[in-house]
Design an enzyme around this catalytic site. Structure first.
Site, PDB file in Angstrom:
ATOM      1  N   LYS A 113       3.065   9.902  -1.233  1.00 37.98           N
ATOM      2  CA  LYS A 113       2.006  10.428  -0.363  1.00 37.98           C
ATOM      3  C   LYS A 113       2.447  11.704   0.363  1.00 37.98           C
ATOM      4  O   LYS A 113       2.086  11.932   1.521  1.00 37.98           O
ATOM      5  CB  LYS A 113       1.562   9.355   0.644  1.00 37.98           C
ATOM      6  CG  LYS A 113       1.088   8.066  -0.018  1.00 37.98           C
ATOM      7  CD  LYS A 113       0.502   7.071   0.976  1.00 37.98           C
ATOM      8  CE  LYS A 113       0.077   5.798   0.281  1.00 37.98           C
ATOM      9  NZ  LYS A 113      -0.509   4.795   1.194  1.00 37.98           N
TER      10      LYS A 113
ATOM     11  N   SER B 148      13.997 -44.142   8.733  1.00 37.16           N
ATOM     12  CA  SER B 148      14.204 -43.268   7.556  1.00 37.16           C
ATOM     13  C   SER B 148      12.874 -42.708   7.062  1.00 37.16           C
ATOM     14  O   SER B 148      12.379 -43.097   6.006  1.00 37.16           O
ATOM     15  CB  SER B 148      14.929 -44.006   6.431  1.00 37.16           C
ATOM     16  OG  SER B 148      14.448 -45.305   6.232  1.00 37.16           O
TER      17      SER B 148
ATOM     18  N   ASP C 122       0.807  -1.223   0.000  1.00 40.27           N
ATOM     19  CA  ASP C 122       0.000   0.000   0.000  1.00 40.27           C
ATOM     20  C   ASP C 122       0.841   1.276   0.000  1.00 40.27           C
ATOM     21  O   ASP C 122       0.413   2.317   0.471  1.00 40.27           O
ATOM     22  CB  ASP C 122      -0.960   0.015   1.203  1.00 40.27           C
ATOM     23  CG  ASP C 122      -2.148   0.958   0.960  1.00 40.27           C
ATOM     24  OD1 ASP C 122      -2.562   1.085  -0.204  1.00 40.27           O
ATOM     25  OD2 ASP C 122      -2.631   1.568   1.935  1.00 40.27           O
TER      26      ASP C 122
END
Length: 603
Positions: free
Chosen positions: A145, A518, A14
């Site tokens: 911004k 195993s 954002d």
């Protein structure tokens, strides 16, 4: 001819990456009329109160539009009067870091966005570190911004200080631009709201920046992607030239075979040419037959390395953690080989770059590891050449990409160890003992009957005059493997050591009976690769309920009460074999019946 700039946008979630590129394309009038009209119509449906949502130009997936985030990498191609561009808009969410790394792997420059209201975040640091690892040396930090902080210069200055502290450890060519992706400030034209900023706009900087790096390699290098032989009269080696240039008549060498030949023809698509340069896909014909296949290298006057052990820096991208001893397919250039991560040297701490000890590496973490390839590869250090020094690790079961990485250093110890040939061969020993060496590998849950079967089978073999050795899980842990615990990494190493011991015993001419739980398929697959043809996998498929009912050693009771951690079948998974040579269930069968069934595999 216009130069091409390949760049990515990245940063935290954002921060406005898609909006920034979308606004740039819109303002620079780089959209077709139908694209512009579709954007304006789609914006009315979104959550921008009727204003244009520029991110819709790049966020095309329905999930991206619903969540308002970028998930996949979106590529856009555009051209201005000054330059041609390919931009990869990459996701900022930590969950999709692997997608960001894919975008970074192709780029020459990164535009890293930073929210002016938040400053530098952990994801900003992670993306910066990934860009550096991928060889990007030109970075633009776009402080976005600015409109939300009233375009204040003091806020810009504060974030600049954070950026300079972040980039101090990198050899970046960096540039900082204050922008507003939504309002369009300093994207294609100077902002009226920030008269204090005197630098370039983002688009102008991208049009004029020089991202050409000086080549550390000279000469000519081409990894062979394909051997073309459409008929008996034509044989050509196809690939993309990664370094330098080549002309008809040049003498070249091959790796790893080390042969020499002259170039007789060069084909660019279906046209015969006299000369080819870096970046072109060509087919090369030589004047003599040479031992070359996919993954080999053609070169001239270049310094390349041939080996199978190196130190690599990698970004882990798998949901399953990386554990030392795990096996993968390693792809470098056009060559794919089995490889094992021998050791995790350190985890790279994303914020400060410190190397800290670690036993496991989890998704989106970075690490320095020692890697051993099953066969020799031709490579270069990543610092010298990106295409020849970058690699990926591929999961051998799912075929998903588990990691991407860079070759940082050759492991010198492989240069000091040479296989010593002996006159007495494994074949001679087998003939001398008059038997065919085998490894009968019994796998199954604790209490399934593996040790009982191995003991009975060995007694019958001994009675027939055969030379044998049994490797029992508990017995081996009391000696050779007494330093190992029961964590996953220790279990992996436990099986590796036993596999090597079994191979040595097969070379000595012995029939080896291995009785180990195993539990992991990957380790049994690696055991098969180490031991080779003598390996016979026997799945003792006795059910968990029956094994727990027997509970000969009282281990299931302890595991159920929590006294034993990482117990196969209870608190740790057991992965049944997919294609064993034989399956036996001891629930309703006698030991003698099982031994009779196994007997033919010992012949």
């Amino acid at each position: 001819m216009q130069s091409l700039l390949k760049f990515i946008t990245c940063g935290s979630v954002d921060d406005g990456k898609s909006t920034l590129i979308g606004h740039m394309l819109y303002d620079a009038k780089l959209l077709f009329a139908d694209q512009k009209r579709a954007l304006e119509l789609d914006s009315r449906v979104g959550s921008t109160e009727g204003q244009i949502d520029y991110s819709l130009l790049l966020d095309g997936l329905m999930a991206e539009r619903e969540q308002g985030i970028t998930i996949d990498v979106a590529y856009r191609y555009f051209t201005t009067k000054e330059r041609a561009f390919i931009v990869a808009d990459t996701p900022g969410h930590e969950e999709y870091t692997r997608n960001m790394a894919v975008g970074a792997s192709f780029a020459d420059l990164a535009v890293i966005l930073i929210d002016a209201t938040k400053g530098v975040l952990s994801q900003t640091k992670r993306h910066t570190r990934i860009c550096a690892m991928m060889g990007i040396r030109s970075v633009v930090y776009a402080i976005n911004k600015m409109d939300l902080v009233s375009y204040k210069q003091d806020r810009y200055d504060k974030v600049c200080k954070q950026i300079k502290k972040l980039t101090a450890e990198y050899a970046f060519q960096s540039y900082i631009i204050p922008v507003s992706a939504t309002a369009g400030d300093n994207i294609t034209s100077p902002s009226k709201h920030m008269p204090w900023y005197k630098g370039d706009t983002l688009l102008h900087y991208l049009e004029t920046v020089d991202v050409q790096m000086e080549e550390a390699q000279n000469g000519f290098v081409m990894p062979v992607q394909r051997v073309c032989r459409p008929n008996k009269d034509f044989r050509g080696f196809a690939g993309q030239i990664e370094v330098g240039e080549l002309s008809v008549g040049d003498e070249i060498r091959t790796l790893p075979s080390g042969e020499t030949a002259k170039v007789t023809q060069i084909f660019n698509t279906d046209r015969s040419v006299e000369h080819a340069v870096k970046g072109q896909a060509v087919t090369i014909c030589l004047d003599r037959e040479v031992d070359v296949s996919r993954g080999c290298m053609l070169y001239r006057n270049a310094s390349l390395q041939v080996g199978h052990m190196f130190i690599g820096k990698l970004l882990w991208m798998d949901d399953k953690p990386l554990i030392a001893g795990r096996n993968y397919l390693l792809k470098v250039g056009t060559k794919s080989v089995p490889a094992v991560v021998m050791k995790i040297r350190a985890k790279i701490e994303v914020n400060e770059g410190n190397e800290v000890p670690a036993d496991k590496i989890f998704k989106n973490e970075m690490a320095v590891c020692e890697i051993n390839c099953q066969e020799k590869i031709v490579y270069d250090l990543f610092a010298h050449h990106k295409e020849l020094g970058g690699f990926i690790l591929i999961d051998r079961v799912s075929h998903m990409t588990s990691a991407c990485g860079t070759i940082e250093q050759r492991l010198q110890r492989e240069d000091h160890v040479v296989w010593q040939k002996m006159d007495i061969t494994p074949q001679y020993r087998a003939e001398h003992m008059n038997q065919k060496p085998k490894t009968i590998w019994l796998t199954g849950l604790s209490g399934a009957g593996k040790s009982t079967i191995a003991n009975a089978l060995e007694k019958r073999l001994a009675a027939e005059g055969r030379f044998t050795m049994t490797l029992d899980g508990d017995n081996v842990r009391m000696g050779l493997n007494q330093d190992l615990g029961f964590e996953e990494k220790d279990r992996i190493e436990n099986i590796r050591r036993v596999s090597e011991v079994a191979k040595l015993m097969n070379d000595a001419g012995l029939i080896v009976l291995v009785s180990f739980i195993s539990p992991f398929r990957e380790e049994r697959r690696k055991a098969r690769e180490i031991i080779g043809e003598p390996f016979v996998e026997v799945y003792v498929s006795t059910s968990l309920e029956e094994c727990e009912r027997r509970d000969v050693k009282g281990l299931y009771k302890k595991a159920r009460s929590g006294e034993i951690a990482e117990f196969s079948g209870i608190s740790s998974p057991y992965e049944p074999p997919e294609h064993p040579e034989i399956i036996v269930d001891t629930t309703n069968r006698s030991v003698e019946e099982v031994v009779d069934e196994l007997w033919e595999f010992c012949q």
